[in-house]
Scaffold this motif. Structure first.
Motif, PDB file in Angstrom:
ATOM      1  N   ILE A   5       0.546  -1.290  -0.291  1.00 49.18           N
ATOM      2  CA  ILE A   5       0.170  -0.148   0.138  1.00 49.18           C
ATOM      3  C   ILE A   5       1.171   1.379  -0.039  1.00 49.18           C
ATOM      4  O   ILE A   5       0.492   2.518  -0.476  1.00 49.18           O
ATOM      5  CB  ILE A   5      -0.576   0.207   1.018  1.00 49.18           C
ATOM      6  N   HIS A   6       2.225   1.053  -0.155  1.00 50.25           N
ATOM      7  CA  HIS A   6       3.137   2.752   0.178  1.00 50.25           C
ATOM      8  C   HIS A   6       3.788   2.608  -0.650  1.00 50.25           C
ATOM      9  O   HIS A   6       3.845   3.459  -1.707  1.00 50.25           O
ATOM     10  CB  HIS A   6       3.995   1.872   1.199  1.00 50.25           C
ATOM     11  N   ALA A   7       4.271   1.329  -1.860  1.00 51.95           N
ATOM     12  CA  ALA A   7       4.632   2.040  -2.991  1.00 51.95           C
ATOM     13  C   ALA A   7       4.048   0.551  -4.407  1.00 51.95           C
ATOM     14  O   ALA A   7       4.328  -0.578  -4.161  1.00 51.95           O
ATOM     15  CB  ALA A   7       6.347   1.757  -2.689  1.00 51.95           C
ATOM     16  N   THR A  62      -0.721   3.412  10.245  1.00 53.05           N
ATOM     17  CA  THR A  62       0.101   3.746  11.401  1.00 53.05           C
ATOM     18  C   THR A  62       0.979   3.082  12.404  1.00 53.05           C
ATOM     19  O   THR A  62       1.420   1.828  11.763  1.00 53.05           O
ATOM     20  CB  THR A  62      -1.782   3.317  12.548  1.00 53.05           C
ATOM     21  N   PHE A  63       1.928   3.250  13.711  1.00 53.37           N
ATOM     22  CA  PHE A  63       2.535   2.035  13.934  1.00 53.37           C
ATOM     23  C   PHE A  63       2.691   1.271  14.097  1.00 53.37           C
ATOM     24  O   PHE A  63       3.312   0.716  14.338  1.00 53.37           O
ATOM     25  CB  PHE A  63       3.092   3.140  15.139  1.00 53.37           C
ATOM     26  N   ASP A  64       1.288   0.690  14.518  1.00 52.04           N
ATOM     27  CA  ASP A  64       0.533  -0.788  14.767  1.00 52.04           C
ATOM     28  C   ASP A  64       0.849  -1.071  13.314  1.00 52.04           C
ATOM     29  O   ASP A  64      -0.318  -2.941  13.586  1.00 52.04           O
ATOM     30  CB  ASP A  64       0.076  -0.599  15.772  1.00 52.04           C
ATOM     31  N   TYR A  66      -2.003  -0.562  10.973  1.00 49.33           N
ATOM     32  CA  TYR A  66      -3.740  -0.181  10.220  1.00 49.33           C
ATOM     33  C   TYR A  66      -3.302   0.754   9.495  1.00 49.33           C
ATOM     34  O   TYR A  66      -2.287   1.610   9.221  1.00 49.33           O
ATOM     35  CB  TYR A  66      -4.152   0.100  11.864  1.00 49.33           C
ATOM     36  N   PRO A  67      -4.085   0.771   8.650  1.00 47.49           N
ATOM     37  CA  PRO A  67      -4.537   2.137   7.669  1.00 47.49           C
ATOM     38  C   PRO A  67      -5.143   3.042   7.939  1.00 47.49           C
ATOM     39  O   PRO A  67      -5.395   3.481   9.174  1.00 47.49           O
ATOM     40  CB  PRO A  67      -5.571   1.390   6.365  1.00 47.49           C
ATOM     41  N   ARG A  68      -4.013   4.499   7.710  1.00 45.13           N
ATOM     42  CA  ARG A  68      -4.150   5.782   8.484  1.00 45.13           C
ATOM     43  C   ARG A  68      -5.906   6.223   8.159  1.00 45.13           C
ATOM     44  O   ARG A  68      -6.403   6.378   7.182  1.00 45.13           O
ATOM     45  CB  ARG A  68      -3.263   7.042   7.999  1.00 45.13           C
ATOM     46  N   ASP A  69      -6.155   6.877   8.894  1.00 52.63           N
ATOM     47  CA  ASP A  69      -8.006   7.211   8.938  1.00 52.63           C
ATOM     48  C   ASP A  69      -7.615   8.644   8.671  1.00 52.63           C
ATOM     49  O   ASP A  69      -8.463   9.369   8.612  1.00 52.63           O
ATOM     50  CB  ASP A  69      -9.001   6.725   9.955  1.00 52.63           C
ATOM     51  N   ASP A  70      -6.630   9.353   8.729  1.00 55.67           N
ATOM     52  CA  ASP A  70      -6.641  10.618   8.513  1.00 55.67           C
ATOM     53  C   ASP A  70      -6.466  11.025   7.057  1.00 55.67           C
ATOM     54  O   ASP A  70      -6.447  12.153   6.929  1.00 55.67           O
ATOM     55  CB  ASP A  70      -5.368  11.466   9.266  1.00 55.67           C
ATOM     56  N   ILE A  71      -5.542  10.172   6.069  1.00 51.37           N
ATOM     57  CA  ILE A  71      -5.879  10.257   4.598  1.00 51.37           C
ATOM     58  C   ILE A  71      -6.533   9.758   3.594  1.00 51.37           C
ATOM     59  O   ILE A  71      -6.864   9.031   4.716  1.00 51.37           O
ATOM     60  CB  ILE A  71      -4.466  10.401   4.200  1.00 51.37           C
ATOM     61  N   ASP A  72      -6.399   9.415   2.461  1.00 51.95           N
ATOM     62  CA  ASP A  72      -7.466   9.202   1.579  1.00 51.95           C
ATOM     63  C   ASP A  72      -6.867   8.308   1.062  1.00 51.95           C
ATOM     64  O   ASP A  72      -5.943   9.387  -0.623  1.00 51.95           O
ATOM     65  CB  ASP A  72      -8.125  10.178   0.683  1.00 51.95           C
ATOM     66  N   ILE A  73      -6.524   7.284   1.707  1.00 48.99           N
ATOM     67  CA  ILE A  73      -5.631   6.479   1.167  1.00 48.99           C
ATOM     68  C   ILE A  73      -5.478   5.575  -0.950  1.00 48.99           C
ATOM     69  O   ILE A  73      -5.013   6.226  -1.717  1.00 48.99           O
ATOM     70  CB  ILE A  73      -5.688   5.009   1.850  1.00 48.99           C
TER      71      ILE A  73
END
Length: 237
Positions: A5-7, A62-64, A66-73
């Motif tokens: 999901i990152h690259a 997130t550090f653990d 999970y997908p971040r919920d502060d951005i539109d992934i």
């Protein structure tokens, strides 16, 4: 969660606008248009990432894990994929522009290799670096990339002899292939505060239609009585 999901993996190749392009069949003006179009889209896409507070390499979890919920992934991933595609396109455009320039100046060099004097062909010996110098010299490349819109009285630009209406062909090491919508000009100015920078411009003679080539030395500096380091306004062509 996987690192995918990152690259995202994206196949390379010329795909601007979702259409396969054969860069080798484009003319130099067409290649330049594609270059400008790609750079504009890259700028817009970078703005999208910036609006989310991320870059091409920022983590989307997130550090653990999970997908971040502060951005539109999904939007961030789609933007990154598109940027990778058109970055590949940009490399291809620049490659064919460079080939075209080498071919152009090779033809010029070949045409100038001999001269006819009184019916006798006389070879002209050119320095081995003449072609390289021509290609690196923006004046030799011959395409203006910016226009001087205004010049403040008493400014460094004014003292250097720059005039409103001048067409900029070279600003230090910056020329029509690498100015990136004038962002590189700003870099040269910041890096050369207090040091002269060679500027090459085309200028229409006063009262006439003839265009002359002028080389100036402009020293960016502060405290001249106005804003900025130059005291002039450039607009991209």
């Amino acid at each position: 969660m996987g690192d995918n999901i990152h690259a995202p993996t994206v196949a390379s190749g010329p795909t601007s606008g979702g259409i396969q392009i054969d860069w080798s069949k484009l003319t130099m003006p067409e290649l330049m248009q594609q270059k400008e179009k790609i750079e504009e889209e890259l700028k817009a896409l970078s703005t999208v990432l910036t609006s989310h507070g991320v870059t091409m390499r920022s983590t989307l979890t997130t550090f653990d894990g999970y997908p971040r919920d502060d951005i539109d992934i999904p939007q961030v991933r789609a933007t990154r994929v598109r940027m990778i595609h058109i970055q590949n396109d940009h490399k291809e455009v620049m490659k064919y522009l460079e080939k075209g320039l080498h071919a152009h100046f090779a033809q010029l060099q070949k045409a100038q290799a001999t001269a006819t004097t009184n019916g006798t062909t006389v070879p002209i010996t050119a320095p081995s670096t003449a072609l390289e110098n021509s290609i690196s010299d923006a004046a030799a490349l011959g395409t203006p990339f910016a226009k001087v819109n205004s010049v403040e009285s008493g400014s460094p630009a004014n003292q250097a002899g720059l005039k409103a209406g001048d067409l900029v062909r070279a600003f230090g090491s910056v020329h029509w292939l690498n100015h990136e919508r004038l962002s590189k000009v700003a870099e040269v100015v910041q890096q050369n505060e207090g040091r002269p920078v060679v500027i090459k411009v085309s200028r229409k003679e006063e009262g006439g239609s003839q265009t002359i080539e002028v080389e100036l030395q402009l020293t960016p500096q502060r405290n001249w009585g106005g804003r900025g380091l130059l005291g002039c306004h450039l607009v991209p062509l």
